[in-house]
Design an enzyme around this catalytic site. Sequence first.
Site, short mmCIF file in Angstrom:
data_model
loop_
_atom_site.label_atom_id
_atom_site.label_comp_id
_atom_site.label_asym_id
_atom_site.label_seq_id
_atom_site.Cartn_x
_atom_site.Cartn_y
_atom_site.Cartn_z
N ARG A 84 21.06 11.96 4.25
CA ARG A 84 22.11 12.72 4.24
C ARG A 84 23.01 12.63 2.90
O ARG A 84 23.13 11.34 2.78
CB ARG A 84 23.06 12.39 5.53
CG ARG A 84 23.97 13.63 5.62
CD ARG A 84 24.71 13.21 7.02
NE ARG A 84 23.96 13.24 8.12
CZ ARG A 84 24.29 12.78 9.52
NH1 ARG A 84 25.33 11.92 9.44
NH2 ARG A 84 23.51 13.03 10.39
N ARG A 153 32.68 8.36 7.06
CA ARG A 153 31.81 9.30 6.91
C ARG A 153 32.21 10.41 5.70
O ARG A 153 33.31 10.58 5.36
CB ARG A 153 30.96 10.05 8.27
CG ARG A 153 30.75 8.98 9.37
CD ARG A 153 29.26 8.54 8.77
NE ARG A 153 28.63 7.71 9.79
CZ ARG A 153 27.86 8.37 10.80
NH1 ARG A 153 27.76 9.70 10.89
NH2 ARG A 153 27.42 7.54 11.77
N LYS A 217 31.34 4.81 13.59
CA LYS A 217 31.67 5.72 12.65
C LYS A 217 33.05 6.13 12.78
O LYS A 217 33.69 6.13 13.50
CB LYS A 217 30.59 6.94 12.73
CG LYS A 217 30.71 7.65 14.05
CD LYS A 217 29.74 8.82 14.26
CE LYS A 217 29.18 8.89 15.51
NZ LYS A 217 27.87 9.99 15.49
N LYS A 219 35.34 9.46 11.37
CA LYS A 219 35.26 10.79 10.56
C LYS A 219 36.58 11.60 10.28
O LYS A 219 37.50 11.39 11.12
CB LYS A 219 34.45 12.00 11.24
CG LYS A 219 33.22 11.14 11.79
CD LYS A 219 32.23 12.29 12.63
CE LYS A 219 30.87 11.82 12.76
NZ LYS A 219 30.25 12.71 13.76
N CYS A 438 22.62 21.85 16.76
CA CYS A 438 22.15 20.63 15.97
C CYS A 438 20.67 20.78 15.69
O CYS A 438 19.97 21.44 16.22
CB CYS A 438 22.58 19.44 16.84
SG CYS A 438 21.34 19.21 18.12
N CYS A 444 15.00 14.28 15.70
CA CYS A 444 16.01 13.61 16.41
C CYS A 444 15.66 12.76 17.48
O CYS A 444 15.07 13.30 18.42
CB CYS A 444 17.27 14.37 16.67
SG CYS A 444 18.65 13.51 17.36
N CYS A 483 21.52 17.08 22.80
CA CYS A 483 21.87 15.64 23.88
C CYS A 483 23.38 15.75 23.79
O CYS A 483 24.20 16.35 22.99
CB CYS A 483 21.17 14.35 23.45
SG CYS A 483 22.17 13.55 22.04
N CYS A 487 26.61 16.84 18.16
CA CYS A 487 26.62 17.09 16.73
C CYS A 487 27.14 18.24 16.42
O CYS A 487 27.47 18.54 15.19
CB CYS A 487 25.23 16.68 16.01
SG CYS A 487 24.96 14.81 16.34
C1 HEM Z 1 28.38 9.98 19.18
C2 HEM Z 1 27.12 9.82 18.86
C3 HEM Z 1 26.29 10.51 17.82
C4 HEM Z 1 25.12 10.27 17.48
C5 HEM Z 1 24.29 8.86 17.97
C6 HEM Z 1 24.41 10.95 16.49
C7 HEM Z 1 23.36 10.64 15.94
C8 HEM Z 1 22.87 11.70 15.06
C9 HEM Z 1 21.35 11.86 14.55
C10 HEM Z 1 20.20 10.87 15.13
C11 HEM Z 1 21.18 12.95 13.91
C12 HEM Z 1 20.04 13.25 13.31
C13 HEM Z 1 19.36 14.55 13.67
C14 HEM Z 1 18.20 14.94 12.94
O1 HEM Z 1 18.75 15.34 11.69
O2 HEM Z 1 17.04 15.01 13.14
C15 HEM Z 1 22.64 13.46 13.70
C16 HEM Z 1 22.74 14.45 13.19
C17 HEM Z 1 24.18 15.12 12.95
N1 HEM Z 1 25.03 14.56 13.52
FE1 HEM Z 1 25.28 13.51 14.79
N2 HEM Z 1 25.61 11.94 16.44
C18 HEM Z 1 26.47 11.79 17.17
C19 HEM Z 1 27.47 12.55 17.42
C20 HEM Z 1 27.88 13.32 16.20
C21 HEM Z 1 29.15 14.24 16.37
C22 HEM Z 1 30.21 14.34 17.29
C23 HEM Z 1 29.16 15.10 15.16
C24 HEM Z 1 30.32 16.03 14.53
C25 HEM Z 1 31.22 16.42 15.22
C26 HEM Z 1 27.94 14.90 14.45
C27 HEM Z 1 27.64 15.44 13.34
C28 HEM Z 1 26.21 15.12 12.73
C29 HEM Z 1 25.67 16.10 11.80
C30 HEM Z 1 26.58 17.11 10.86
C31 HEM Z 1 24.27 16.13 11.91
C32 HEM Z 1 23.44 16.82 10.96
C33 HEM Z 1 22.59 17.83 11.42
C34 HEM Z 1 23.55 19.14 12.06
O3 HEM Z 1 24.35 19.69 11.55
O4 HEM Z 1 23.49 19.17 13.29
N3 HEM Z 1 27.17 13.71 15.09
N4 HEM Z 1 23.42 12.72 14.60
S1 SF4 Z 2 23.32 16.27 19.46
FE1 SF4 Z 2 21.91 14.88 20.07
S2 SF4 Z 2 20.03 15.93 19.93
FE2 SF4 Z 2 21.58 17.08 18.55
S3 SF4 Z 2 21.32 16.00 16.46
FE3 SF4 Z 2 23.12 15.15 17.48
S4 SF4 Z 2 21.88 13.18 18.47
FE4 SF4 Z 2 20.37 14.54 17.92
#
Ligand code: HEM
Ligand code: SF4
Length: 581
Positions: A84, A153, A217, A219, A438, A444, A483, A487
């Site tokens: 990223r 981030r 993290k 943000k 997401c 993921c 999940c 995200c």
């Molecule tokens: C709280 C626990 C969270 C975990 C453990 C987590 C973990 C991850 C993981 C493993 C990915 C990679 C998925 C892939 O590209 O295959 C991802 C993508 C992403 N996450 Fe999270 N995430 C969390 C919460 C959030 C939240 C609340 C946001 C934003 C409000 C966020 C924003 C993103 C973004 C921007 C991506 C890139 C892909 C997309 O646009 O959906 N994440 N996250």
């Molecule tokens: S919401 Fe959950 S399944 Fe989707 S990218 Fe984030 S960690 Fe992965």
Amino acid sequence: MTLERTADLSRPLEELHDNERLKYDSRYLRGTLAATLSDEITGAISDDDTKLTKFFGIYQQDDRDVREERRRAKLEPHYQFMVRVRLPGGVCKPEQWLALDAAARTTANGSLRLTTRQTFQFHGVLKRNLRQHIQSIVAAGLDTVAACGDDNRNVIATANPLLSPVHAEVSALAQRISTHLMPRTGAYRELLLEQPSTVAPDTEEEPLYGRTYLPRKFKIALAVPPTNDVDVFAHDLGFVAIVESERIVGYNVLVGGGMGMTHKVPATFPRLSDVAGFCLPKDVISVAEHTMCIQRDYGNRKDRGHARFKYTIEDRGVPWFREELERRLGRALQEPRPFAFATSGDVLGWQQGADGRWHYTLFIENGRVSDRPGRALMSGLREIAKVHRGMFALTTNQNLTIAGIDPSERERIEALLSQYGLLNERRATALRRNSMACVALPTCGLAMAESERYLPNLIDKLDETVRALELEEEPISIRMSGCPNGCSRPYLAEIGLVGKAPGKYNLYLGASAGGERLNALYRENIGEAQILQALRTLLQRFATERQSSERFGDFLIRTGIVPHMRAGRDFQTIAPVREAS
Ligand code: HEM
Ligand code: SF4
């Protein structure tokens, strides 16, 4: 051994989460990366190192589509890395677009993904290509530092700095905050760029973070009302620009927002931030630094499920935070100023800026930039980048603005958009144009259900209903996550779908269009047939019973179909209101 500076000062490291020791002992994130990156026997790095590479925007994954087949063939999982970019404010130059496009095709899986936090993500980078991949990003004048990990981030801002001087100022501020809060470790340079460190190891330090960085993290988002594209309430720290006579007089400071939760664990919940006060533009950097450091010192370092700033604020309260911030700042915050948001969506198509230049915002379904029959998005954008003289601005709705087009160039850009089939989205319903998913499967590791690969098909089916009810121009937001981590910010959508198991989702309804109200659980663990049935019934009622220009989310609250979710802590305990009919 104890932690420096943190509120857990008196607690031995052994009593904290294992990750705290890992960070503490990692020599500022070096771990054993030098050895595991060079190990040719496996496509993976060590478990501990996977936690450290996140601080450099690198996330180890495996292709889950082939996991079982490889297990049966006694092969290790098909390990690969997600990378990223750090892209404060979401802007890049055309030559940077070309460099990232080339990197995607040379050392990743051939596609680019525009994320919900306004940056680029690459998938499918193999370990043997990882350094080359990162180095090509850095050669383009960008980097991947702190794009994941327990740090500040990517700092996001209302899209398109070229729209007005106010937007330009906010975007520049996002850049400054990001630079100011960047980790300083030389490990990135040494291990990934393969350049000598500029700091002697024994004098190295992280002035803001210390050896254990943050509990989780952090943000930051900046918004320019009336647009809340960034979903400012969903962030640990938000700044809302207060504009008077076309000048930013200061920013309201919002604290304690976040999306993630765990199904069936009521102590975890999405939370909207609270407005804590107002600060002058010159104080924003100090407010950001001190707020992050308050979380560094008071965030929970034992339970990572309770370690986000939203829980620190929920547990200690906004008055406590304000007092602590003012003590560290050495001055008081002012009282918050009134502000209002009208939408969290993007204005698609052509828009003219204050200086007469044009901007074209292209709908990109789920942010995936690739070519498919009839719509050569990746090739088309490459050709546009070769001639475009302005910039590219990523939106936090996973769309893209080709920004700063001189009036004399507009026709040429429009011709290219048309040639590559990129004007097709004009035929998409407003439901699709307001959709986000997401990534989820296959990359993921946390995904419980499909998201990016499934939402477009679900919308195909919903579109039939929407068209039949003549709601095709009604901007209803629909967001899906694989999940509960959320995200794609599903808890702020009028229709939110959150994966529970393959093919099964929780259906949440009733967030506001401006992002100031969470949605609420309506149906649990349901499959496609039930999702369609529930939504068809409600859309039908909406079409006939709505009050003039009432939005779908507001309609669902007014009619009592779902409760008004006032506080995040009730998110998992308030039972859905059953339909009267
Ligand atoms: C709280 C626990 C969270 C975990 C453990 C987590 C973990 C991850 C993981 C493993 C990915 C990679 C998925 C892939 O590209 O295959 C991802 C993508 C992403 N996450 Fe999270 N995430 C969390 C919460 C959030 C939240 C609340 C946001 C934003 C409000 C966020 C924003 C993103 C973004 C921007 C991506 C890139 C892909 C997309 O646009 O959906 N994440 N996250
Ligand atoms: S919401 Fe959950 S399944 Fe989707 S990218 Fe984030 S960690 Fe992965």
